[in-house]
Design a protein around this motif. Structure first.
Motif, PDB file in Angstrom:
ATOM      1  N   SER A 196       0.854  -1.186   0.000  1.00 46.39           N
ATOM      2  CA  SER A 196       0.000   0.000   0.000  1.00 46.39           C
ATOM      3  C   SER A 196       0.896   1.244   0.000  1.00 46.39           C
ATOM      4  O   SER A 196       2.081   1.164   0.300  1.00 46.39           O
ATOM      5  CB  SER A 196      -0.917   0.000   1.239  1.00 46.39           C
ATOM      6  OG  SER A 196      -0.142   0.017   2.432  1.00 46.39           O
ATOM      7  N   GLY A 197       0.296   2.401  -0.342  1.00 42.34           N
ATOM      8  CA  GLY A 197       1.062   3.656  -0.399  1.00 42.34           C
ATOM      9  C   GLY A 197       1.465   3.993  -1.808  1.00 42.34           C
ATOM     10  O   GLY A 197       1.680   3.112  -2.666  1.00 42.34           O
ATOM     11  N   PHE A 198       1.572   5.308  -2.101  1.00 44.44           N
ATOM     12  CA  PHE A 198       1.914   5.748  -3.462  1.00 44.44           C
ATOM     13  C   PHE A 198       3.408   6.035  -3.580  1.00 44.44           C
ATOM     14  O   PHE A 198       4.088   5.503  -4.444  1.00 44.44           O
ATOM     15  CB  PHE A 198       1.090   6.982  -3.828  1.00 44.44           C
ATOM     16  CG  PHE A 198       1.298   7.426  -5.245  1.00 44.44           C
ATOM     17  CD1 PHE A 198       0.748   6.702  -6.300  1.00 44.44           C
ATOM     18  CD2 PHE A 198       2.062   8.556  -5.532  1.00 44.44           C
ATOM     19  CE1 PHE A 198       0.953   7.112  -7.614  1.00 44.44           C
ATOM     20  CE2 PHE A 198       2.258   8.966  -6.840  1.00 44.44           C
ATOM     21  CZ  PHE A 198       1.702   8.255  -7.899  1.00 44.44           C
TER      22      PHE A 198
ATOM     23  N   THR B   5       2.367  -8.350   5.482  1.00 43.27           N
ATOM     24  CA  THR B   5       2.205  -9.809   5.358  1.00 43.27           C
ATOM     25  C   THR B   5       1.326 -10.291   6.499  1.00 43.27           C
ATOM     26  O   THR B   5       1.590 -10.005   7.668  1.00 43.27           O
ATOM     27  CB  THR B   5       3.554 -10.534   5.406  1.00 43.27           C
ATOM     28  OG1 THR B   5       4.414  -9.990   4.381  1.00 43.27           O
ATOM     29  CG2 THR B   5       3.373 -12.020   5.180  1.00 43.27           C
ATOM     30  N   VAL B   6       0.245 -10.989   6.104  1.00 45.32           N
ATOM     31  CA  VAL B   6      -0.660 -11.575   7.099  1.00 45.32           C
ATOM     32  C   VAL B   6      -0.344 -13.066   7.217  1.00 45.32           C
ATOM     33  O   VAL B   6      -0.308 -13.780   6.213  1.00 45.32           O
ATOM     34  CB  VAL B   6      -2.130 -11.355   6.706  1.00 45.32           C
ATOM     35  CG1 VAL B   6      -3.047 -12.032   7.722  1.00 45.32           C
ATOM     36  CG2 VAL B   6      -2.440  -9.871   6.600  1.00 45.32           C
TER      37      VAL B   6
ATOM     38  N   VAL C 169       4.184  -5.088  14.275  1.00 46.28           N
ATOM     39  CA  VAL C 169       3.545  -6.397  14.392  1.00 46.28           C
ATOM     40  C   VAL C 169       2.212  -6.200  15.101  1.00 46.28           C
ATOM     41  O   VAL C 169       2.140  -5.567  16.161  1.00 46.28           O
ATOM     42  CB  VAL C 169       4.421  -7.387  15.177  1.00 46.28           C
ATOM     43  CG1 VAL C 169       3.721  -8.744  15.291  1.00 46.28           C
ATOM     44  CG2 VAL C 169       5.789  -7.554  14.506  1.00 46.28           C
ATOM     45  N   LYS C 170       1.144  -6.730  14.516  1.00 46.65           N
ATOM     46  CA  LYS C 170      -0.192  -6.557  15.074  1.00 46.65           C
ATOM     47  C   LYS C 170      -0.877  -7.904  15.159  1.00 46.65           C
ATOM     48  O   LYS C 170      -0.900  -8.670  14.197  1.00 46.65           O
ATOM     49  CB  LYS C 170      -1.006  -5.613  14.195  1.00 46.65           C
ATOM     50  CG  LYS C 170      -2.424  -5.364  14.709  1.00 46.65           C
ATOM     51  CD  LYS C 170      -3.174  -4.435  13.766  1.00 46.65           C
ATOM     52  CE  LYS C 170      -4.602  -4.200  14.233  1.00 46.65           C
ATOM     53  NZ  LYS C 170      -5.359  -3.319  13.306  1.00 46.65           N
ATOM     54  N   LEU C 171      -1.424  -8.202  16.358  1.00 50.57           N
ATOM     55  CA  LEU C 171      -2.202  -9.415  16.560  1.00 50.57           C
ATOM     56  C   LEU C 171      -3.623  -9.185  16.056  1.00 50.57           C
ATOM     57  O   LEU C 171      -4.291  -8.237  16.453  1.00 50.57           O
ATOM     58  CB  LEU C 171      -2.230  -9.789  18.049  1.00 50.57           C
ATOM     59  CG  LEU C 171      -3.064 -11.016  18.415  1.00 50.57           C
ATOM     60  CD1 LEU C 171      -2.531 -12.283  17.753  1.00 50.57           C
ATOM     61  CD2 LEU C 171      -3.100 -11.187  19.944  1.00 50.57           C
ATOM     62  N   ILE C 172      -4.088 -10.050  15.153  1.00 48.87           N
ATOM     63  CA  ILE C 172      -5.431  -9.930  14.583  1.00 48.87           C
ATOM     64  C   ILE C 172      -6.403 -10.861  15.300  1.00 48.87           C
ATOM     65  O   ILE C 172      -7.482 -10.444  15.731  1.00 48.87           O
ATOM     66  CB  ILE C 172      -5.397 -10.231  13.068  1.00 48.87           C
ATOM     67  CG1 ILE C 172      -4.441  -9.246  12.355  1.00 48.87           C
ATOM     68  CG2 ILE C 172      -6.791 -10.169  12.475  1.00 48.87           C
ATOM     69  CD1 ILE C 172      -4.255  -9.570  10.887  1.00 48.87           C
TER      70      ILE C 172
ATOM     71  N   VAL D 218       2.494  -8.406   9.792  1.00 52.24           N
ATOM     72  CA  VAL D 218       3.753  -7.691   9.936  1.00 52.24           C
ATOM     73  C   VAL D 218       3.826  -6.664   8.822  1.00 52.24           C
ATOM     74  O   VAL D 218       3.712  -7.011   7.634  1.00 52.24           O
ATOM     75  CB  VAL D 218       4.959  -8.658   9.856  1.00 52.24           C
ATOM     76  CG1 VAL D 218       6.271  -7.885   9.961  1.00 52.24           C
ATOM     77  CG2 VAL D 218       4.869  -9.722  10.951  1.00 52.24           C
ATOM     78  N   ALA D 219       3.984  -5.395   9.191  1.00 54.25           N
ATOM     79  CA  ALA D 219       4.066  -4.302   8.217  1.00 54.25           C
ATOM     80  C   ALA D 219       5.402  -3.602   8.362  1.00 54.25           C
ATOM     81  O   ALA D 219       5.869  -3.337   9.468  1.00 54.25           O
ATOM     82  CB  ALA D 219       2.924  -3.318   8.428  1.00 54.25           C
TER      83      ALA D 219
END
Length: 560
Positions: free
Chosen positions: A424-426, A433-434, A468-471, A549-550
C-alpha cells in the motif's frame, strides 16, 4: 532382720543385658540422629541397689542420657562407661555333661569298630590245620551272630553320636547368644534406692547418631475418576547403623533437629585502640576453653570412656505412609501408615510449535493440616509407572505442580502457516504480510477433557520500522486499545478484555494471565499467548492464530 532394722549398707547388685532384659518402646527419628527409649523391668531389694546395664550402643551420646523411674524407688547417680571387654561364656553344666557323654559314646564306638576288625582278622587266620571240618558250621554261626551284634551296636552308637553333636552345637549356640557385640559395649551403672522389695521399671532415654530418614512419595493417578483422582502416599526411607536392632519398634519421624548441650553464644569484648605496628617477637597463642551447658536431665551422669567408632553395616528400612501427630511448619511428627487423597486439578499442556505432544500435569493442593516435606515421588498413571519427580516443601493449602508424563490420546495438529502479502502507499510503499496459523486438537479419549492449554506466540518487533499486530484472537496489552467513552478529551478508555472467547469451550489469553502471581505490567510483552480448551470425548476443536507484519517495502525483515 525385723521390719525396724535399717536396710543393709552393702548395695545389692543387679546385672542386666540391654537387648535381652529390655524392650525399645519408642524411637524418635530425626534427620541426623535418633532418640531411643528402652524400658527395663526388674526386682529390687530393700535399700541400695546397683543396677549394671551392659550392651548399650557405643555411639550413645552420653550427654543426652536420662533415666526415668517408675515404681517405689528413687534413682541416684548414673555412670556411663565403655566396657574394655567382657567374658563371653564358653561352657555350661549341660555342655560339660554332653561332652562327657560324647566322649563315652565315641570310646564305645571305637571299641566296637576294633571288635569287628578283630573278628574279621580271627576268621581270616583260621586254616585247615587249626580247624576241623566238622566245627566249621559252629564257627561260621558264631561269626554271623557276633558280627551282627557288633554291627547293630555300631549303628546305634553312630546315631547316638550324631544326636549328641547336634545337642552340643545347640548348647554352644545358646550360651554364646548374645555374643559380646563389638558395637554394643557401652554400659551404665544406676543407683536405685528402694524402701521395700518389689518390682520397678526404669526407662533409659538416649540419643544416637548415624540414623536418618528422608521423605518420598508415591503419586497415583486414576484418569477415570472425576473426584479426587490423585492419591498421594507418604513414605519414609530409614537408614541407621547404630548397632541396635529396630525390629518391631514404634517409630516416630521428626522434622525438627534436636540439640543436646547447646549453649547460648556469648559475645567477646570488642575493643578499639590506636593501631601500632607490631614489633618483631615470637607469636603467642592463647586458647580459651568453653564448655556447653549440659542438657537438663533427671539424674547426674558421668562419662568414663570415649565412644567407639561407627558401625560398618547399614540398616535400611522403608516405611510406606506416615500419619502426622503434631502440627506446624517448623516441626512435625509422623507415624506410619498415611496414604491420603488430595485435591488435584488435572491439566494438559502442549507447545505444538516446538513439539505437538501433549503433557499431562496435576496441580496438587495440600488440603491436610500438615506440611509435606521435600522429597522425590514415583508417579503412576492408571497403574503404570510414568516417571520420578521432585516434591517441594508444601505448606497446608499450598499447591505444587506434578508432571505426569505424555498423554498420547490428545493429538494436536499444527498446520502449515498461510501467508498473504500486500503493498500500500503511493510514494512510500508499505509491505504487509498476514500470517494465519491453524491448530487442531483431537481428543481420542472416551471421556471429555478440560483445562487443555495450547501455547503459541507471535514475533515481537525490535525496530521502529517494523510493526507487528495481533489480529486473532483479539487480545490487547493491559491499558492499550479499546474504545473511548464520551466526546470530551478527558473521556476514559476501556481496554479490551485480557481473556476472549474464540469458540465453544475455547478461550484465549496472554500467557500467564491465569497465574496467581501474574505481573500485569509484563503481561503479553513477550508476545506469548495460550488457548484454554474443553474438548468433548472423541471430539475436535480448531482455532486460529493470525497476525500481520508491516514494514517499508524496501526493508528486508530478519527472523520471519
Amino acid at each position: 532382720m525385723t521390719t525396724t532394722d535399717p536396710p543393709p549398707f552393702e548395695p545389692s547388685t543387679i546385672e542386666l543385658k540391654s537387648v535381652a532384659d529390655s524392650k525399645i518402646i519408642s524411637v524418635s527419628l530425626y534427620s541426623t540422629r535418633a532418640e531411643i527409649t528402652r524400658l527395663f523391668k526388674f526386682v529390687v531389694k530393700t535399700g541400695q541397689n546397683q543396677v549394671h546395664i551392659a550392651g548399650l550402643p557405643n555411639v550413645l551420646e552420653t550427654e543426652s542420657l536420662r533415666v526415668e523411674g517408675r515404681g517405689a524407688a528413687t534413682i541416684h547417680d548414673v555412670t556411663v562407661s565403655l566396657a574394655k571387654g567382657e567374658h563371653v561364656p564358653t561352657s555350661s553344666p549341660k555342655l560339660s555333661e554332653l561332652l562327657k557323654s560324647r566322649a563315652k559314646t565315641e570310646n564305645a564306638l571305637t571299641r566296637c569298630e576294633k571288635a569287628l576288625t578283630s573278628l574279621e582278622q580271627y576268621l581270616g587266620s583260621l586254616t585247615v590245620q587249626h580247624l576241623e571240618v566238622s566245627n566249621l558250621d559252629n564257627v561260621l554261626e558264631q561269626y554271623d551272630s557276633t558280627g551282627g551284634r557288633l554291627d547293630a551296636k555300631k549303628t546305634e552308637l553312630t546315631e547316638e553320636l550324631r544326636v549328641l553333636d547336634e545337642q552340643i552345637s545347640a548348647e554352644r549356640a545358646r550360651i554364646a547368644v548374645p555374643h559380646e557385640n563389638s558395637e554394643l559395649r557401652m554400659q551404665a551403672v544406676i543407683g536405685v534406692f528402694a524402701e521395700s522389695e518389689g518390682g520397678v521399671e526404669i526407662a533409659l532415654i538416649y540419643a544416637v547418631p548415624y540414623a536418618t530418614w528422608t521423605a518420598f512419595y508415591d503419586i497415583r493417578v486414576d484418569m477415570d475418576t472425576k473426584e479426587n483422582p490423585v492419591t498421594l502416599i507418604y513414605k519414609a526411607a530409614v537408614k541407621q547403623n547404630t548397632g541396635e536392632s529396630w525390629d518391631d519398634v514404634p517409630l516416630q519421624l521428626e522434622t525438627s533437629t534436636p540439640t543436646f548441650g547447646l549453649a547460648i553464644p556469648t559475645l567477646s569484648p570488642w575493643n578499639l585502640n590506636v593501631y601500632r605496628a607490631p614489633a618483631a617477637r615470637s607469636a603467642l597463642l592463647s586458647v580459651s576453653a568453653s564448655s556447653a551447658a549440659p542438657m537438663k536431665r533427671m539424674r547426674k551422669m558421668s562419662r568414663a570412656a570415649e565412644v567407639g567408632e561407627a558401625l560398618d553395616m547399614d540398616m535400611d528400612m522403608e516405611y510406606a505412609g506416615a500419619s502426622v501427630t503434631s502440627k506446624g511448619n517448623v516441626s512435625a511428627t509422623f507415624r506410619v501408615p498415611w496414604p491420603g487423597d488430595y485435591s488435584a486439578a488435572m491439566s494438559w499442556v502442549s507447545v505444538p510449535k516446538i513439539d505437538p505432544k501433549t503433557h499431562l500435569n496435576a496441580r496438587i493442593t495440600n488440603e491436610s493440616e500438615y506440611t509435606l516435606l521435600a522429597g522425590t515421588a514415583s508417579v503412576y498413571v492408571d497403574g503404570s509407572f510414568i516417571s520420578r519427580t521432585a516434591v517441594p516443601a508444601v505448606s497446608p493449602q499450598e499447591s505444587f505442580d506434578c508432571p505426569l508424563g505424555l498423554d498420547p490420546s490428545i493429538r494436536i495438529t499444527y498446520h502449515p502457516v498461510l501467508k498473504t502479502r500486500s503493498q500500500s502507499g503511493f510514494y512510500n510503499k508499505t509491505a504487509t504480510t498476514v500470517f494465519s496459523q491453524r491448530i487442531t486438537v483431537h481428543n481420542t479419549k472416551a471421556v471429555a477433557i478440560e483445562r487443555l492449554k495450547v501455547l503459541d506466540q507471535i514475533p515481537a518487533s525490535q525496530d521502529s520500522q517494523i510493526e507487528v499486530k495481533l489480529i486473532s484472537p483479539a487480545l490487547t496489552l493491559p491499558g492499550e486499545g479499546g474504545a473511548s467513552l464520551g466526546t470530551n478529551k478527558r473521556a476514559s478508555v476501556v481496554p479490551k478484555p485480557l481473556v476472549v472467547s474464540v469458540g465453544t469451550g475455547v478461550v484465549a489469553q496472554w500467557d500467564g494471565a491465569d497465574e496467581p502471581a501474574c505481573d500485569m505490567e509484563a503481561l503479553g510483552r513477550d508476545r506469548k499467548l495460550n488457548w484454554l480448551c474443553s474438548v468433548p470425548a472423541q471430539g475436535k476443536v480448531n482455532f486460529t492464530l493470525e497476525w500481520e507484519v508491516a514494514a517499508p517495502a524496501n526493508v528486508q525483515i530478519a527472523g520471519l
